[in-house]
Design a protein around this motif. Sequence first.
Motif, PDB file in Angstrom:
ATOM      1  N   THR A 136     -13.104  39.876  45.043  1.00  0.00           N
ATOM      2  CA  THR A 136     -14.521  40.213  44.861  1.00  0.00           C
ATOM      3  C   THR A 136     -14.731  41.259  43.777  1.00  0.00           C
ATOM      4  O   THR A 136     -15.766  41.937  43.770  1.00  0.00           O
ATOM      5  CB  THR A 136     -15.098  40.726  46.194  1.00  0.00           C
ATOM      6  OG1 THR A 136     -14.281  41.816  46.684  1.00  0.00           O
ATOM      7  CG2 THR A 136     -15.121  39.624  47.236  1.00  0.00           C
ATOM      8  N   ALA A 180     -18.009  40.904  41.624  1.00  0.00           N
ATOM      9  CA  ALA A 180     -19.326  40.874  42.259  1.00  0.00           C
ATOM     10  C   ALA A 180     -20.185  42.044  41.789  1.00  0.00           C
ATOM     11  O   ALA A 180     -19.680  43.126  41.489  1.00  0.00           O
ATOM     12  CB  ALA A 180     -19.175  40.905  43.775  1.00  0.00           C
ATOM     13  N   GLN A 238     -23.524  39.104  46.761  1.00  0.00           N
ATOM     14  CA  GLN A 238     -22.684  38.249  45.932  1.00  0.00           C
ATOM     15  C   GLN A 238     -21.243  38.250  46.432  1.00  0.00           C
ATOM     16  O   GLN A 238     -20.557  37.230  46.343  1.00  0.00           O
ATOM     17  CB  GLN A 238     -22.752  38.706  44.476  1.00  0.00           C
ATOM     18  CG  GLN A 238     -22.083  37.739  43.513  1.00  0.00           C
ATOM     19  CD  GLN A 238     -22.323  38.127  42.058  1.00  0.00           C
ATOM     20  OE1 GLN A 238     -23.004  39.104  41.777  1.00  0.00           O
ATOM     21  NE2 GLN A 238     -21.769  37.350  41.145  1.00  0.00           N
ATOM     22  N   GLU A 252     -21.112  35.753  49.152  1.00  0.00           N
ATOM     23  CA  GLU A 252     -21.184  34.400  48.615  1.00  0.00           C
ATOM     24  C   GLU A 252     -19.837  33.954  48.063  1.00  0.00           C
ATOM     25  O   GLU A 252     -19.422  32.793  48.263  1.00  0.00           O
ATOM     26  CB  GLU A 252     -22.248  34.332  47.527  1.00  0.00           C
ATOM     27  CG  GLU A 252     -23.672  34.505  48.039  1.00  0.00           C
ATOM     28  CD  GLU A 252     -24.678  34.500  46.910  1.00  0.00           C
ATOM     29  OE1 GLU A 252     -24.244  34.336  45.731  1.00  0.00           O
ATOM     30  OE2 GLU A 252     -25.884  34.665  47.181  1.00  0.00           O
ATOM     31  N   GLU A 311     -28.396  47.106  45.910  1.00  0.00           N
ATOM     32  CA  GLU A 311     -27.263  46.207  45.700  1.00  0.00           C
ATOM     33  C   GLU A 311     -26.115  46.490  46.655  1.00  0.00           C
ATOM     34  O   GLU A 311     -25.418  45.567  47.100  1.00  0.00           O
ATOM     35  CB  GLU A 311     -26.754  46.321  44.255  1.00  0.00           C
ATOM     36  CG  GLU A 311     -27.748  45.868  43.198  1.00  0.00           C
ATOM     37  CD  GLU A 311     -28.732  46.967  42.847  1.00  0.00           C
ATOM     38  OE1 GLU A 311     -28.596  48.075  43.426  1.00  0.00           O
ATOM     39  OE2 GLU A 311     -29.640  46.726  42.036  1.00  0.00           O
TER      40      GLU A 311
END
Length: 436
Positions: A69, A72, A77, A80, A397
């Motif tokens: 990740t 990201a 995200q 996902e 975020e």
Amino acid sequence: MSDTHAQTVAFVREGMIDQQQPPTKEAGAVKWVRENLFPTWLNAILTILSLYVVWYVLSGVVPWLVSPTWGATSLGQCREILEGLGQSTEQACWGVIRDRWNQLLFGFYPSELYWRPTLALVVLLAGLAPVLFGNFPRWFLGFSLASPFLIFFLLWGGSIWLPVSVALGFVVGVVAFRALARVNQIVAVIAAVVLPILYWLFLAGPLAAAVTGLVPIGIAPVGSNEFGGFMLSIVIGVSAIVLSLPLGIMLALGRASNLFIVTKLSVAFIEIIRGVPLIVWLFTASLLLNYFLPPGTNFDLTLRVIIMVTLFSAAYIAEVVRGGLAAVPKGQYEGADSLGLSYWQSMQLIVLPQALKISIPGIVNTFIGLFKDTTLVVFIGLLDPLGLTNAIRASQEWNGIYWELYVFIGVLFFVACYSMGRYSLHLERKLQRENR
């Protein structure tokens, strides 16, 4: 005769047997395993249980750590990406480190000026090298003495004449000590401490402002409110470490002195500082210290914190060094007296080197604790790495991120503290070799 000799001599070697390899159980990895892991049946059981615990912990931690990740840009995200790969969404989201690493390291320092704290770190390491490792030319010590003022100039910016005027205060102290040392050592020491303080309080600022008006040389200023992250911890920690060691040594000598006033003042300082938690002194630096300064003085909060943390650390260093002084055999003091050495000569050449060698583990332990305690500045509004985690998690975020930030910060502190511990062991081994 030959029959009797044949009966008394069972064997006469006529040649050398070739060297053989030791048994498998008595060499290499097998021997190490037998001696260290399975020497007895109880140790064998404990080894198997320990291996199971290690495997159980790693089987849960490693999959969480190994998370694809890094690219990201938000927590959503990250989930996902993990769902697309068919992996658990409970894995770490390392995109927050890639996205906010600069903030964790530099706080809100202007990004176009990152070269300044980076260069300041290089200057710091270069300046400490002759002190920590030796084997450097004597002229390089001049750079080491000038490095703190250069680091201040790089980090805070502004006029170059401010750090120069502050450096002149130390020159005043040295000149005063050398001028009065032949008259009276105690008066020389007091003058070497009092005169620079008076100079810094009343003359350093006006002198720097006057010279700046005539010769304006400097770089863009950066306020302490823009400091933060790991850089702030390094600035406070390293400054306090460098300043508290000589101050702690002087307090230890003062406490062991035969002069009544010097002893009582040293004892009072040490006991008062040690008797109050560091967080209280930080609030004192934040709220009350300005009341003791001349009217109209705007003293930077970060500098106030550095001063208070330095005094706090010096009180603990003084007790560690005092223990080292007490461990030096009495014959060393008597030997210095028999050679006709003065008090300061005996301390500098004979007693203090031995006391500091004995005190190395305690001193480094105090420094490590001090460096970790710099995270307490979050309670007075300074954004150290832990303080920045709240700011990062408050963003849309990365709302919901916890462990990733703390793991990254923990690794940074571990590297710094582990390096100090390894240097302590290196110094102890070096001094043991030199004494053989």
